[in-house]
Design a protein around this motif. Structure first.
Motif, mmCIF file in Angstrom:
data_model
loop_
_atom_site.group_PDB
_atom_site.id
_atom_site.type_symbol
_atom_site.label_atom_id
_atom_site.label_comp_id
_atom_site.label_asym_id
_atom_site.label_seq_id
_atom_site.Cartn_x
_atom_site.Cartn_y
_atom_site.Cartn_z
ATOM 1 N N SER A 273 -3.653 -15.858 2.110
ATOM 2 C CA SER A 273 -2.741 -15.358 1.081
ATOM 3 C C SER A 273 -3.311 -15.451 -0.325
ATOM 4 O O SER A 273 -2.882 -14.716 -1.215
ATOM 5 N N GLU A 274 -4.288 -16.331 -0.581
ATOM 6 C CA GLU A 274 -4.813 -16.486 -1.931
ATOM 7 C C GLU A 274 -5.889 -15.456 -2.258
ATOM 8 O O GLU A 274 -5.935 -14.929 -3.370
ATOM 9 N N SER A 275 -6.757 -15.192 -1.301
ATOM 10 C CA SER A 275 -7.849 -14.250 -1.546
ATOM 11 C C SER A 275 -8.228 -13.584 -0.242
ATOM 12 O O SER A 275 -8.096 -14.169 0.840
ATOM 13 N N GLY A 276 -8.706 -12.368 -0.330
ATOM 14 C CA GLY A 276 -9.118 -11.650 0.864
ATOM 15 C C GLY A 276 -9.553 -10.239 0.529
ATOM 16 O O GLY A 276 -9.405 -9.767 -0.604
ATOM 17 N N ILE A 277 -10.125 -9.588 1.525
ATOM 18 C CA ILE A 277 -10.564 -8.199 1.372
ATOM 19 C C ILE A 277 -10.034 -7.412 2.563
ATOM 20 O O ILE A 277 -10.278 -7.778 3.722
ATOM 21 N N LEU A 278 -9.324 -6.339 2.301
ATOM 22 C CA LEU A 278 -8.748 -5.494 3.343
ATOM 23 C C LEU A 278 -9.663 -4.297 3.589
ATOM 24 O O LEU A 278 -10.029 -3.579 2.657
ATOM 25 N N LEU A 279 -10.019 -4.089 4.846
ATOM 26 C CA LEU A 279 -10.924 -2.999 5.225
ATOM 27 C C LEU A 279 -10.103 -1.732 5.439
ATOM 28 O O LEU A 279 -9.202 -1.694 6.281
ATOM 29 N N LEU A 280 -10.452 -0.674 4.699
ATOM 30 C CA LEU A 280 -9.552 0.479 4.610
ATOM 31 C C LEU A 280 -9.868 1.648 5.536
ATOM 32 O O LEU A 280 -8.991 2.474 5.779
ATOM 33 N N ASP A 281 -11.085 1.759 6.021
ATOM 34 C CA ASP A 281 -11.461 3.020 6.667
ATOM 35 C C ASP A 281 -11.630 2.922 8.177
ATOM 36 O O ASP A 281 -12.434 3.630 8.761
ATOM 37 N N THR A 282 -10.837 2.062 8.825
ATOM 38 C CA THR A 282 -10.865 2.038 10.289
ATOM 39 C C THR A 282 -10.351 3.365 10.843
ATOM 40 O O THR A 282 -10.891 3.885 11.828
ATOM 41 N N TYR A 283 -9.305 3.882 10.210
ATOM 42 C CA TYR A 283 -8.722 5.149 10.660
ATOM 43 C C TYR A 283 -8.793 6.218 9.572
ATOM 44 O O TYR A 283 -9.391 7.262 9.742
ATOM 45 N N ASP A 284 -8.173 5.931 8.442
ATOM 46 C CA ASP A 284 -8.136 6.898 7.349
ATOM 47 C C ASP A 284 -8.140 6.127 6.037
ATOM 48 O O ASP A 284 -7.207 5.360 5.776
ATOM 49 N N PRO A 285 -9.171 6.300 5.192
ATOM 50 C CA PRO A 285 -9.279 5.474 3.985
ATOM 51 C C PRO A 285 -8.144 5.691 2.983
ATOM 52 O O PRO A 285 -7.725 4.743 2.311
ATOM 53 N N THR A 286 -7.643 6.909 2.863
ATOM 54 C CA THR A 286 -6.550 7.157 1.917
ATOM 55 C C THR A 286 -5.283 6.446 2.367
ATOM 56 O O THR A 286 -4.587 5.791 1.583
ATOM 57 N N GLN A 287 -4.982 6.565 3.648
ATOM 58 C CA GLN A 287 -3.834 5.856 4.211
ATOM 59 C C GLN A 287 -4.040 4.349 4.118
ATOM 60 O O GLN A 287 -3.127 3.591 3.757
ATOM 61 N N GLY A 288 -5.260 3.898 4.418
ATOM 62 C CA GLY A 288 -5.559 2.474 4.346
ATOM 63 C C GLY A 288 -5.377 1.926 2.945
ATOM 64 O O GLY A 288 -4.897 0.795 2.757
ATOM 65 N N LEU A 289 -5.745 2.711 1.945
ATOM 66 C CA LEU A 289 -5.583 2.273 0.563
ATOM 67 C C LEU A 289 -4.111 2.088 0.226
ATOM 68 O O LEU A 289 -3.727 1.095 -0.418
ATOM 69 N N GLU A 290 -3.269 3.007 0.652
ATOM 70 C CA GLU A 290 -1.837 2.877 0.370
ATOM 71 C C GLU A 290 -1.265 1.644 1.060
ATOM 72 O O GLU A 290 -0.440 0.923 0.489
ATOM 73 N N HIS A 291 -1.715 1.395 2.285
ATOM 74 C CA HIS A 291 -1.252 0.205 2.993
ATOM 75 C C HIS A 291 -1.693 -1.065 2.258
ATOM 76 O O HIS A 291 -0.930 -2.037 2.152
ATOM 77 N N ALA A 292 -2.928 -1.071 1.767
ATOM 78 C CA ALA A 292 -3.442 -2.240 1.049
ATOM 79 C C ALA A 292 -2.651 -2.478 -0.231
ATOM 80 O O ALA A 292 -2.325 -3.626 -0.569
ATOM 81 N N ILE A 293 -2.338 -1.403 -0.957
ATOM 82 C CA ILE A 293 -1.557 -1.549 -2.187
ATOM 83 C C ILE A 293 -0.198 -2.169 -1.885
ATOM 84 O O ILE A 293 0.280 -3.063 -2.596
#
Length: 628
Positions: A273-293
């Motif tokens: 919860s304090e720090s991390g990196i979410l990988l966005l392009d397993t399926y679709d990078p644009t969708q992944g970015l919205e999920h990360a936001i």
């Protein structure tokens, strides 16, 4: 004491760890009564590494470990049994027992001087000088070359990669840092681990390889992977993080676990919860970015997620990072930018606010120093760079180890006469002058201008000293003879490592615990990396340039012309050679290198002694050719 002694057993690193010709020549020297004759050898490169303007020295710590091991243990009985098993074609022993006894009793007292790890060096400079009994000095050759060729290659790449990533660019592309991610790309376990050390030594800030991080005191870093996302039912499900945290706090473990299997991003955020990196392009990078936001906003609403980022490792990385920065700005993650202001800014204008963004971007996917430079110049928004293949696939350099002086007369166990003098020797290659070496006890003297920038280098023989007239000869053009210009600061390259009687006197780099509480001290790679940065700061800007190799740039033009010609339906390819030459003209600079006139005259004398053919070309008659 060092990375060799910490990671390899004594049996693996005895003096048997060398090439056979060192045993065959040692035996022949022994028969001549010259195995203990004093000699000088030195290691140098014939050109700068990686088609750049400099090379970074690394691997000395390993050489030190090897010398210590040989001093302490020498040849084992098993080594001698192995050598005893070697026979001639007629079945006789290649090495008699008397010679093997001589090997077992070798004291390994070598005088060693070297350039400290992290030192930037240039063609023909001596980065390692070894003096002592000729049989012993020769046995060190192969393992020393293995260590310094390999580690200097990694360190030079790392210096170039880090230099590219940390430079402040006028377009606002943020400076970043490289992470070693090369274990899966490495040629072997040992090479992959040692690569992590020398990449860290010259500027990589973290390593994703656990053993390397533990053994070498590196920061252990990593993100989620594609498998993590693929092994959950969805990238992002419906229940918000606040609900998941509540389930955890109330002890509803079974329900929580079921919900977490449905939601890759929120499950990862709950664990980190304090720090991390979410990988966005397993399926679709644009969708992944919205999920990360969505997840990062939920984390921050709960008081977490202040050090969070996203990672792209496929597709157009630059375009993805620009889009990510815009979305982060639109969602309020860029300090001081209102939504209306963001909408009015172009991508280039928005990049100038990148340093205010509280969510970062990480890049991976076959990045090297060339692509990273091009990406940053194109406006990439990345501060973390995962380097796998480029860092692990650096070819060893072509450094060589050559004899430069020897006492010629057979001693046969007698003491060296008080008036004894060594004979300067050199390799003379008339048909490939770049492969020639220099005779004597070679050292390098460096001249720095009033701003602290390296102006030129002068090689000289310590035994005969500098020419009193201050004349010197251009190493790249022997017809260019000039007086040494006035200088502000002169520095010698070599520092003492072992004295002639084998005493260890090297002033080692700073140490630190390999990890908190380990109690084990290792070399502080961060301190050496800072030293490398200081070294690079003394170089002219042109010498630090990172430019794709000429062959790559020519191939790019040929392929573009071929593709355009074929698309136009033409049968013949036309190329403006002069235009291509002008466009691919190298901008990499080179430090001027000179020979002290005394050393140059000694070269002439050596050549005259060796080249008996009347038509042989002299070193004063050719232009030294440094390969590019």
């Amino acid at each position: 004491m060092g990375f060799i002694s910490d990671n390899y057993g004594v049996a693996q690193t005895t003096p048997l760890l060398t090439d056979k010709y060192h045993f065959t020549t040692a035996y022949a020297y022994w028969l001549e009564g010259r195995a203990d004759n004093p000699a000088v050898f030195y290691m140098f490169g014939r050109k700068e590494a990686l088609q750049g303007g400099y090379t970074v020295a690394a691997g000395l710590e390993g050489v030190i470990d090897i010398v210590h091991r040989w001093q302490e243990s020498g040849f084992t009985e098993e080594d001698c049994q192995f050598l005893r098993s070697q026979t001639t074609p007629s079945g006789k022993p290649q090495f008699p027992d008397e010679f093997l006894t001589y090997l077992r009793q070798m004291p390994f007292q070598l005088k060693v001087d070297a350039a400290p790890e992290g030192t930037v060096f240039f063609p023909q400079e001596p980065i390692l000088r070894v003096e002592g009994p000729i049989a012993q000095a020769k046995m060190l050759e192969s393992v020393a070359l293995c260590l310094i060729n390999g580690h200097s290659g990694y360190a030079t790449h790392a210096a170039r990669q880090s230099d590219v990533l940390t430079q402040v660019l006028p377009n606002g592309s943020p400076p970043g840092a490289a992470s070693v991610q090369g274990l899966r790309r490495g040629p072997s376990l040992g090479a992959a681990l040692e690569a992590s050390r020398s990449l860290g030594l010259a500027g990589y800030t973290t390593s994703s390889t656990g053993t390397a991080a533990k053994q070498f005191g590196q920061v252990f870093a990593g993100t989620m992977d594609h498998a993590w996302v693929m092994t959950h039912k969805q990238e992002l499900a419906e229940l918000p993080l606040s609900t998941l945290f509540r389930l955890q706090q109330e002890g509803h473990t079974e329900e929580l676990q079921q919900r977490l299997t449905e939601d890759a991003f929120r499950s990862f955020a709950l664990a980190y919860s304090e720090s991390g990196i979410l990988l966005l392009d397993t399926y679709d990078p644009t969708q992944g970015l919205e999920h990360a936001i969505t997840v990062i906003k939920e984390l921050r609403a709960l008081g977490f997620g202040r050090q969070y980022g996203v990672r792209f490792d496929s597709g157009d990385l630059v375009a993805s990072s620009k889009y990510a920065l815009r979305r982060f700005a639109e969602e309020g993650f860029v300090e001081g930018l209102a939504r209306a202001t963001v909408d009015a800014l172009s991508d280039a204008e928005l990049l100038r606010y990148a340093h205010r963004c509280s969510v970062f971007c990480a890049a991976a996917d076959g990045i090297n120093e060339y692509t990273a430079r091009e990406m940053r110049e194109s406006g990439a928004f990345f501060t973390a760079w995962g380097i796998g293949t480029a860092g692990s696939h650096v070819a060893p350099l072509g450094l060589v180890y050559k004899a430069s002086a020897v006492y010629m007369e057979a001693l046969s166990g007698r003491a060296l006469p008080a008036d004894a003098a060594m004979t300067p020797v050199m390799k003379v290659v008339g048909n490939a002058p770049v492969k020639s070496s220099n005779p004597g006890r070679i050292n390098s003297r460096r001249s720095y201008d009033e701003t602290g920038v390296l102006a030129y280098i002068m090689l000289y023989d310590e035994s005969i000293g500098l020419d009193p007239t201050q004349q010197m000869v251009n190493l790249r053009d022997f017809a260019d003879v000039r007086l040494a210009p006035p200088t502000h600061t002169m520095r010698e390259l070599l520092v003492p490592i072992f004295t002639a009687d084998g005493e260890y006197v090297y002033q080692e780099p700073p140490k630190k615990e390999s990890f908190p509480g380990s109690g084990k001290l290792v070399t502080d790679l961060t301190a050496i990396a800072q030293f490398v940065k200081q070294q690079l700061a003394t170089l002219p800007a042109a010498v630090r340039q990172v430019v794709r190799p000429r062959e790559e740039r020519v191939a790019h033009h040929l392929l573009a012309a071929f593709t355009a010609t074929k698309a136009a339906g033409h049968a013949r390819l036309s190329l403006d050679i002069a235009a291509v030459e002008a466009e691919i003209l190298s901008v990499v600079g080179h430090i001027p290198i000179y020979l002290d006139m005394n050393l140059f005259q000694q070269r002439l004398a050596c050549e005259q002694r060796y080249l008996a053919r009347p038509s042989a070309t002299g070193v004063d008659q050719y232009r030294e050719r440094f390969e590019r």
